[in-house]
Design an enzyme around this catalytic site. Structure first.
Site, PDB file in Angstrom:
ATOM      1  N   ASP A   1     123.388 -35.058  -2.484  1.00 39.58           N
ATOM      2  CA  ASP A   1     124.253 -35.808  -1.571  1.00 39.58           C
ATOM      3  C   ASP A   1     124.088 -35.263  -0.156  1.00 39.58           C
ATOM      4  O   ASP A   1     124.574 -34.171   0.164  1.00 39.58           O
ATOM      5  CB  ASP A   1     125.712 -35.691  -2.026  1.00 39.58           C
TER       6      ASP A   1
ATOM      7  N   SER B   1     137.704 -45.823  -4.035  1.00 33.92           N
ATOM      8  CA  SER B   1     137.164 -44.759  -4.893  1.00 33.92           C
ATOM      9  C   SER B   1     137.826 -44.672  -6.251  1.00 33.92           C
ATOM     10  O   SER B   1     137.335 -43.956  -7.133  1.00 33.92           O
ATOM     11  CB  SER B   1     137.292 -43.408  -4.173  1.00 33.92           C
TER      12      SER B   1
END
Length: 701
Positions: free
Chosen positions: A353, A329
């Site tokens: 999301d 990430s």
């Protein structure tokens, strides 16, 4: 009976014999005269030179190798003189017998014999080879008294390299070693001037700065012209040119910070690179585990070499320079920067999301800790939304991602002043065709392979140096530099210092508003995101991004908990960061291999680096122990003043060296000026960093 002789004939025969004899004598004298003329006239100069060479010996004088110091004047590599017992094999009839006899006079251990045998195999027999190094005064006296017994054996005074801090910074500094056969062959291509400068030199830089700056550190070889007796002993000195010592390297590295980071890792594996985004100077360059470069100075023994070479932790691998990892990430802020710069996505674009992204009949998941809901770019970075970046990668495509991020230095060498840097992998369709050139069936790029790139998985593979450099570029608003470890080169003869500036590259045309979006989001990670607990109470503002990257790919249906039991299959812990937020003076990338979440192992190390650089604080013993165990968050205990603590390894080096080299380590010439803690800001400009690559795909945080 009377014999009548022919007197005339006898006289004629005698005269003929006399003439022949005289002619032969004259011919012989003629040959002698001709030879004399040839030697005295034709060959006069050459023979005179040979005679002089027999009478006069020119002995090269090897210069003192240059010192290596950190930015505050602490000596990292120095020299000391010691006696060496050496054998010239061409002058010894029975080597084995001679060595056995020598062992009765001075101590010769089995490792000394093994090293001598190895050197003998690599060298020419007329060279002088050491059988024992660092002789004591008692051993020197004992051998001198019995020297007559050992023709071809001599005691010589040699300079030895010393690394006073032992393992601290070993990958960065490197080491020197005896010139081997391959290096001698390579030297044949050198110019005559370069070769002449290495006459008498037996050691050369093998790794790190010792290798990269060999020409600066070596110096200029001197010579001594001496008249010798028929026995080869020096009678008097005829001429002398002293050697010129090598130059001193002054690094941008703060060795106290370097030692602190290495201590925080303890026995764990990983790397950390910290860069000043304002000028490209490298402040810390850590690779763990390390090794003791002093082992290599006079030839490492077989057992020690085997232990280092066969160690599963690979202590000889420079992870900061050559270790590549999936960035996880920590890649997401760079993806967002690429989207803004290419116009593919605006900061306010909302992506729903739902923790699952479906593509081509396959579901790409998110960590269990993720929260569903609508996400804009800032929230996607702060909350590390996988779905947001899955969709972004699909929209951009692999080639656009490559073209946007390659200028940040990913997937190519940074051209730091060290040798052996790897390129890493920033994938593209063209890269895959070249990589699988021998397997046409695997050359095609599939759209599904792009999805995992968005969260720093897939084929992505970078070094911590590349990631730190990329985020330094973001933190500086697009200004780029070639990272540099050497800050100044000092001429010890002229007492002049030559500044070695990091080469400024063409700035990237980044829009300030776009940069601010990324830096503000990364600042949010430290105040409301995954690293907020680590940076709680910090006397400065910063920005960062945690990352957790898969070390191995998971088979279909396999859960992470199934492989977690195997320590070397656990996820890598990563963190990229910058500080202070208002005007970044340091950007870093850190990875702790197989340590799990980025917020538990990597981020705490970054916090303590910033505390040292920006507040002059050194963590307490309790805090160091917790950080080594991966159990720390914000610092605990009372921090100590960094400059009041002795350097790790300093005492050990002084005790084991016996040369006093370590005691010569000076106190810092100047204190690293702590930056005043900045006032908190709502948004912070800063650089981030990425982790490494593995063709694995999965949740990354």
């Amino acid at each position: 009976m009377t014999v009548l002789n022919n007197v005339e004939r006898e006289a004629s025969r005698f005269r003929l014999r006399a003439v022949v004899a005289a002619g032969f004598v004259l011919f012989c004298f003629g040959l002698l005269v001709a030879r004399l003329l040839y030697l005295q006239v034709t060959k006069h100069e050459e023979l005179l030179e040979q005679a002089e060479s027999n009478r006069v010996a020119v002995v090269p004088i090897v210069p003192n190798r240059g010192l290596i110091k950190d930015r505050n004047g602490i000596v990292l590599a120095s020299n000391y003189s010691a006696y060496t017992l050496e054998i010239q094999p061409s002058r010894v009839k029975d080597l084995e017998s001679t060595i056995n006899s020598l062992a009765e006079v001075v101590e010769i251990q089995p490792r000394d014999r093994r090293r001598f045998k190895r050197l003998l195999d690599e060298s020419k027999h007329f060279e002088s080879l050491p059988i024992r190094t660092k002789l004591s005064d008692v051993e020197v006296a004992r051998f001198t008294a019995q020297r007559y017994r050992f023709p071809g054996v001599e005691i010589k005074a040699r300079l030895f390299r010393s690394y006073p801090l032992g393992e601290v910074g070993s990958h960065l500094i490197g080491y020197i070693g005896r010139i081997n056969v391959a290096e001698k062959k390579a030297m044949e291509d050198w110019s005559e001037e370069e070769l002449a400068n290495y006459r008498g030199t037996e050691y050369i830089g093998k790794l790190g700065l010792e290798q990269a700056y060999e020409r600066e550190l070596h110096g200029i070889t001197g010579f001594e012209q001496v008249e010798t007796s028929a026995a080869g002993r020096a009678v008097r000195r005829l001429a002398h040119r002293p050697p010129t010592p090598g130059n001193t390297l002054v690094l941008s590295i703060d060795i106290r910070l370097q030692a602190l980071v290495e201590e925080l890792y303890k026995d764990r594996r990983g790397a950390l690179v910290a860069i000043d985004p304002r000028n490209g100077e490298v402040l810390a360059f850590v690779s763990k585990p390390t090794f003791d470069p002093n082992l290599f100075v006079d030839g490492i023994d077989v057992d020690s070499w085997r232990e280092l070479n066969e160690d599963l932790d690979k202590p000889l691998l420079n992870r900061a320079l050559r270790g590549t990892y999936p960035p996880g990430s920590t890649y997401k802020p760079l993806m967002a920067m690429a989207a803004l710069n290419s116009g593919k996505r605006a900061p306010g674009t909302i992506v729903m999301d739902n923790l699952i992204y479906s593509f081509g009949g396959r579901n790409f998941g998110s960590p269990e800790t993720d929260r569903p809901g609508p996400k804009d770019m800032r929230l996607a970075i702060v909350g590390s939304s996988n779905v947001y970046f899955y969709s972004l990668a699909n929209e951009m495509g692999v080639d656009l991602i490559h073209d946007e991020l390659e200028p940040f230095g990913l997937g190519r060498r940074t051209e730091i002043d060290l040798l052996g840097e790897v390129t890493g992998v920033l994938p593209s369709q063209d890269w895959k065709r070249r990589y699988f050139a021998k397997s046409p069936a695997n050359q095609k790029w599939f759209a599904g392979e792009t999805i995992s790139l968005g969260i720093g998985q897939g084929y992505n593979s970078f070094t911590m140096l590349q990631l730190a450099n990329a985020y330094a570029t973001v933190a500086s608003g697009g200004q780029r530099f070639k990272p540099r470890l050497v800050r100044e080169i000092e001429d010890v003869v002229k007492h002049e210092r030559r500044r070695v500036a990091s080469d400024a590259l063409q700035p990237l045309p980044l829009k300030p508003a776009d940069v601010q979006v990324i830096l503000s989001a990364m600042h949010g990670v430290t105040t409301e995101g995954t690293s907020r607990a680590v940076f709680m109470g910090a006397p400065y503002t910063s920005g960062g991004k945690t990352g957790t990257a898969q070390a191995v790919g998971l088979r279909a249906g396999e859960k992470y908990k199934d492989v977690k039991a195997d320590e070397r299959k656990r996820d890598h812990s990563l963190y990229v960061a910058f500080a202070p937020a208002e005007a970044p003076s340091v950007a870093l990338a850190v990875i702790v291999e197989n340590a799990g979440w980025g917020s538990t192992s990597a981020a705490p190390i970054a916090r303590r680096v910033f505390d040292y650089l920006l507040a002059g604080q050194y963590p307490s013993e309790e805090d160091i122990l917790l950080t080594q165990q991966g159990k720390s968050s914000a610092p605990v205990g009372k921090p100590r003043v960094a400059l009041e603590l002795p350097l790790p390894g300093q005492r050990a080096a002084s005790a084991s060296d016996g040369s006093g080299a370590a005691s010569a380590v000076p106190k810092p010439a100047s204190s690293p000026a702590p930056i005043r803690p900045p006032k908190p800001v709502a948004s912070a400009p800063a650089p981030a960093q990425a982790a490494s690559v593995s063709p694995a795909q999965g949740a990354s945080r």
